[in-house]
Design an enzyme around this catalytic site. Sequence first.
Site, PDB file in Angstrom:
ATOM      1  N   ARG A  66       0.851  -1.198   0.000  1.00  0.00           N
ATOM      2  CA  ARG A  66       0.000   0.000   0.000  1.00  0.00           C
ATOM      3  C   ARG A  66       0.887   1.248   0.000  1.00  0.00           C
ATOM      4  NH1 ARG A  66      -3.115  -0.220   5.131  1.00  0.00           N
ATOM      5  NH2 ARG A  66      -1.382  -1.522   5.850  1.00  0.00           N
ATOM      6  N   ALA A  83       9.903  -1.892  17.077  1.00  0.00           N
ATOM      7  CA  ALA A  83      10.083  -0.874  16.036  1.00  0.00           C
ATOM      8  C   ALA A  83      10.054   0.532  16.638  1.00  0.00           C
ATOM      9  CB  ALA A  83       8.981  -1.031  14.994  1.00  0.00           C
ATOM     10  N   LYS A 122       9.405 -17.302  19.420  1.00  0.00           N
ATOM     11  CA  LYS A 122       9.205 -16.409  20.580  1.00  0.00           C
ATOM     12  C   LYS A 122       7.835 -15.726  20.498  1.00  0.00           C
ATOM     13  CE  LYS A 122       9.816 -12.273  18.515  1.00  0.00           C
ATOM     14  NZ  LYS A 122       8.952 -11.084  18.627  1.00  0.00           N
ATOM     15  N   ASP A 149      15.073 -11.860  22.590  1.00  0.00           N
ATOM     16  CA  ASP A 149      13.799 -11.469  21.969  1.00  0.00           C
ATOM     17  C   ASP A 149      12.616 -12.059  22.729  1.00  0.00           C
ATOM     18  OD1 ASP A 149      12.870 -11.323  18.404  1.00  0.00           O
ATOM     19  OD2 ASP A 149      12.263 -10.148  20.157  1.00  0.00           O
ATOM     20  N   SER A 185       4.327  -5.630  22.619  1.00  0.00           N
ATOM     21  CA  SER A 185       4.306  -6.762  21.688  1.00  0.00           C
ATOM     22  C   SER A 185       2.880  -7.029  21.220  1.00  0.00           C
ATOM     23  CB  SER A 185       4.841  -8.016  22.383  1.00  0.00           C
ATOM     24  OG  SER A 185       4.357  -9.189  21.743  1.00  0.00           O
ATOM     25  N   ARG A 186       2.719  -7.101  19.884  1.00  0.00           N
ATOM     26  CA  ARG A 186       1.401  -7.445  19.333  1.00  0.00           C
ATOM     27  C   ARG A 186       0.992  -8.845  19.774  1.00  0.00           C
ATOM     28  NH1 ARG A 186       3.535  -5.107  14.384  1.00  0.00           N
ATOM     29  NH2 ARG A 186       4.993  -6.821  14.655  1.00  0.00           N
ATOM     30  N   ASN A 187       1.944  -9.772  19.767  1.00  0.00           N
ATOM     31  CA  ASN A 187       1.633 -11.161  20.138  1.00  0.00           C
ATOM     32  C   ASN A 187       1.237 -11.272  21.606  1.00  0.00           C
ATOM     33  OD1 ASN A 187       2.315 -12.943  17.670  1.00  0.00           O
ATOM     34  ND2 ASN A 187       3.994 -11.487  17.767  1.00  0.00           N
ATOM     35  N   VAL A 214       0.340  -6.927  12.007  1.00  0.00           N
ATOM     36  CA  VAL A 214       0.402  -8.388  12.019  1.00  0.00           C
ATOM     37  C   VAL A 214       0.832  -8.898  13.397  1.00  0.00           C
ATOM     38  CG1 VAL A 214       2.837  -8.610  11.280  1.00  0.00           C
ATOM     39  CG2 VAL A 214       1.203 -10.376  10.692  1.00  0.00           C
ATOM     40  N   GLU A 274       2.396 -12.193  14.172  1.00  0.00           N
ATOM     41  CA  GLU A 274       2.918 -13.374  13.461  1.00  0.00           C
ATOM     42  C   GLU A 274       2.701 -14.669  14.225  1.00  0.00           C
ATOM     43  OE1 GLU A 274       5.346 -11.949   9.902  1.00  0.00           O
ATOM     44  OE2 GLU A 274       4.107 -13.643  10.478  1.00  0.00           O
TER      45      GLU A 274
HETATM   46  N1  LIG Z   1       6.984  -4.333  14.671  1.00  0.00           N
HETATM   47  C1  LIG Z   1       8.101  -4.730  15.261  1.00  0.00           C
HETATM   48  O1  LIG Z   1       8.474  -4.239  16.323  1.00  0.00           O
HETATM   49  C2  LIG Z   1       8.920  -5.813  14.652  1.00  0.00           C
HETATM   50  C3  LIG Z   1       8.406  -6.612  13.628  1.00  0.00           C
HETATM   51  N2  LIG Z   1       9.194  -7.604  13.088  1.00  0.00           N
HETATM   52  C4  LIG Z   1       8.699  -8.435  11.991  1.00  0.00           C
HETATM   53  O2  LIG Z   1       8.539  -7.626  10.820  1.00  0.00           O
HETATM   54  C5  LIG Z   1       7.589  -8.251   9.963  1.00  0.00           C
HETATM   55  C6  LIG Z   1       6.633  -7.168   9.472  1.00  0.00           C
HETATM   56  O3  LIG Z   1       5.849  -6.824  10.576  1.00  0.00           O
HETATM   57  P1  LIG Z   1       5.469  -5.324  10.985  1.00  0.00           P
HETATM   58  O4  LIG Z   1       6.065  -4.347  10.043  1.00  0.00           O
HETATM   59  O5  LIG Z   1       5.753  -5.159  12.430  1.00  0.00           O
HETATM   60  O6  LIG Z   1       3.890  -5.430  10.799  1.00  0.00           O
HETATM   61  P2  LIG Z   1       2.857  -4.472  10.061  1.00  0.00           P
HETATM   62  O7  LIG Z   1       1.540  -5.140  10.201  1.00  0.00           O
HETATM   63  O8  LIG Z   1       3.059  -3.071  10.530  1.00  0.00           O
HETATM   64  O9  LIG Z   1       3.318  -4.527   8.517  1.00  0.00           O
HETATM   65  C7  LIG Z   1       3.113  -5.684   7.783  1.00  0.00           C
HETATM   66  C8  LIG Z   1       3.867  -5.503   6.482  1.00  0.00           C
HETATM   67  O10 LIG Z   1       3.611  -6.623   5.644  1.00  0.00           O
HETATM   68  C9  LIG Z   1       3.069  -6.157   4.415  1.00  0.00           C
HETATM   69  N3  LIG Z   1       2.102  -7.136   3.913  1.00  0.00           N
HETATM   70  C10 LIG Z   1       1.113  -7.725   4.611  1.00  0.00           C
HETATM   71  N4  LIG Z   1       0.441  -8.566   3.806  1.00  0.00           N
HETATM   72  C11 LIG Z   1       1.040  -8.496   2.591  1.00  0.00           C
HETATM   73  C12 LIG Z   1       0.823  -9.115   1.329  1.00  0.00           C
HETATM   74  N5  LIG Z   1      -0.168 -10.014   1.191  1.00  0.00           N
HETATM   75  N6  LIG Z   1       1.632  -8.806   0.302  1.00  0.00           N
HETATM   76  C13 LIG Z   1       2.650  -7.913   0.453  1.00  0.00           C
HETATM   77  N7  LIG Z   1       2.915  -7.270   1.630  1.00  0.00           N
HETATM   78  C14 LIG Z   1       2.116  -7.583   2.662  1.00  0.00           C
HETATM   79  C15 LIG Z   1       2.407  -4.834   4.721  1.00  0.00           C
HETATM   80  O11 LIG Z   1       2.277  -4.075   3.547  1.00  0.00           O
HETATM   81  P3  LIG Z   1       1.221  -2.849   3.496  1.00  0.00           P
HETATM   82  O12 LIG Z   1       1.194  -2.228   4.865  1.00  0.00           O
HETATM   83  O13 LIG Z   1       1.774  -1.935   2.449  1.00  0.00           O
HETATM   84  O14 LIG Z   1      -0.090  -3.489   3.143  1.00  0.00           O
HETATM   85  C16 LIG Z   1       3.413  -4.250   5.703  1.00  0.00           C
HETATM   86  O15 LIG Z   1       4.502  -3.706   5.021  1.00  0.00           O
HETATM   87  C17 LIG Z   1       6.917  -9.356  10.783  1.00  0.00           C
HETATM   88  O16 LIG Z   1       7.421 -10.603  10.406  1.00  0.00           O
HETATM   89  C18 LIG Z   1       7.336  -9.021  12.229  1.00  0.00           C
HETATM   90  O17 LIG Z   1       7.431 -10.180  13.046  1.00  0.00           O
HETATM   91  C19 LIG Z   1      10.492  -7.835  13.514  1.00  0.00           C
HETATM   92  C20 LIG Z   1      11.028  -7.059  14.520  1.00  0.00           C
HETATM   93  C21 LIG Z   1      10.278  -6.007  15.140  1.00  0.00           C
HETATM   94  O1  LIG Z   2       9.657  -9.000  17.062  1.00  0.00           O
HETATM   95  C1  LIG Z   2       9.368  -8.062  17.782  1.00  0.00           C
HETATM   96  C2  LIG Z   2      10.311  -7.533  18.813  1.00  0.00           C
HETATM   97  O2  LIG Z   2      11.581  -8.118  18.670  1.00  0.00           O
HETATM   98  C3  LIG Z   2       8.004  -7.451  17.749  1.00  0.00           C
HETATM   99  O3  LIG Z   2       7.179  -8.285  18.514  1.00  0.00           O
HETATM  100  P1  LIG Z   2       5.619  -8.367  18.165  1.00  0.00           P
HETATM  101  O4  LIG Z   2       5.517  -8.849  16.738  1.00  0.00           O
HETATM  102  O5  LIG Z   2       5.042  -9.336  19.174  1.00  0.00           O
HETATM  103  O6  LIG Z   2       5.074  -6.977  18.314  1.00  0.00           O
END
Ligand SMILES: NC(=O)C1=CN([C@@H]2O[C@H](COP(=O)(O)OP(=O)(O)OC[C@H]3O[C@@H](n4cnc5c(N)ncnc54)[C@H](OP(=O)(O)O)[C@@H]3O)[C@@H](O)[C@H]2O)C=CC1
Ligand SMILES: O=C(CO)COP(=O)(O)O
Length: 295
Positions: free
Chosen positions: A30, A111, A161, A214, A224-226, A249, A251
């Site tokens: 998006r 993040a 985790k 982690d 944490s979302r989870n 998300v 996860e």
């Molecule tokens: N948030 C955090 O603190 C941390 C997150 N992570 C990991 O990062 C990853 C992303 O999560 P996060 O950014 O937090 O979550 P968000 O929900 O904020 O973002 C999800 C991302 O995935 C994209 N996405 C979702 N569905 C699709 C699809 N069908 N096709 C293409 N892109 C898609 C979204 O794109 P769009 O928004 O443009 O639709 C967005 O960029 C996860 O695996 C999470 O575990 C790791 C460390 C820290």
């Molecule tokens: O991976 C993360 C911190 O290291 C973010 O955790 P959550 O996806 O549970 O928010």
Amino acid sequence: MVSVIGAGAWGSAIFYAISQKIETVITSRRKRNIEKFVSLEKALKNEYIIIAIASQSIKDFLETNKEKIKDKKILIASKGIDNKTNKFLNEIFEEYVDRNNLAFLSGPSFAKEVKENKPTALVIASQNEKLADKFSTFFPKFIKIYKSNDVIGVEVAGAYKNVIAIASGICEGLNLGNNAKAALIARGLVEMDRFGEFFGASKDTFLGVAGAGDLFLTANSTMSRNYRVGLNLAKGKTLDDILKELKEVAEGVYTTKAIYNIATKKGIYTPIANEVYKIIYERKKVKDSLRDLLS
Ligand SMILES: NC(=O)C1=CN([C@@H]2O[C@H](COP(=O)(O)OP(=O)(O)OC[C@H]3O[C@@H](n4cnc5c(N)ncnc54)[C@H](OP(=O)(O)O)[C@@H]3O)[C@@H](O)[C@H]2O)C=CC1
Ligand SMILES: O=C(CO)COP(=O)(O)O
């Protein structure tokens, strides 16, 4: 120049951080109204790519963009296990990209705190040490990067985790107390190590930032979302309502199913993941589950 694919919470945090050191662009499914946001086509022209999209969408993303992605050097920042194929992300990526061009980023990293330039420690795992070194140079000083060659261990740690964090949130929501939560997290660490070592992971990985680090972060914080999924399940909210409210998300909800499928097939003892699976996918009553587990 580097491209970040995924402008969600984590992709935008990585983009913010590495832009302090190296010219970076960002793209996402998006469109975002942020400077340096480019089309996917433009982003895929760069040699170094960082992917931070929801794990369950990675297979389709790679299949759709396989011609443009195949020669790139990729750092995967997503944390999950694909629950349609029950494959680890490295297995899925290796169907499209040489493993010497793949590296995995994991570790305790909300993040929000990265965006506040707060000290953070992460690990980059790759079979190619030079690639891990190269990606580590993109990160600013407030982010300390450890290197590892234990790709599967770092992946399992980052994915598992999230499942234990859901269980920990349930524990909190049931008001079972700090003793119970500490026991659950400790057993969760043992469980993720058992699962990872089954696939050749190193125990040391689970004692490091990707594992214990982690897990302690995610299983003890409403950031944490989870963890919040677990907390709200224990309070009687439906999963649909919880995910709608999150808008991001979680996860662990999807990785739980992958772990349950893999562990059932391979005969790996994963009691906590099994309980979380039964709560999410078999509608087991929350109050009956974790108390059993801790009894
Ligand atoms: N948030 C955090 O603190 C941390 C997150 N992570 C990991 O990062 C990853 C992303 O999560 P996060 O950014 O937090 O979550 P968000 O929900 O904020 O973002 C999800 C991302 O995935 C994209 N996405 C979702 N569905 C699709 C699809 N069908 N096709 C293409 N892109 C898609 C979204 O794109 P769009 O928004 O443009 O639709 C967005 O960029 C996860 O695996 C999470 O575990 C790791 C460390 C820290
Ligand atoms: O991976 C993360 C911190 O290291 C973010 O955790 P959550 O996806 O549970 O928010």
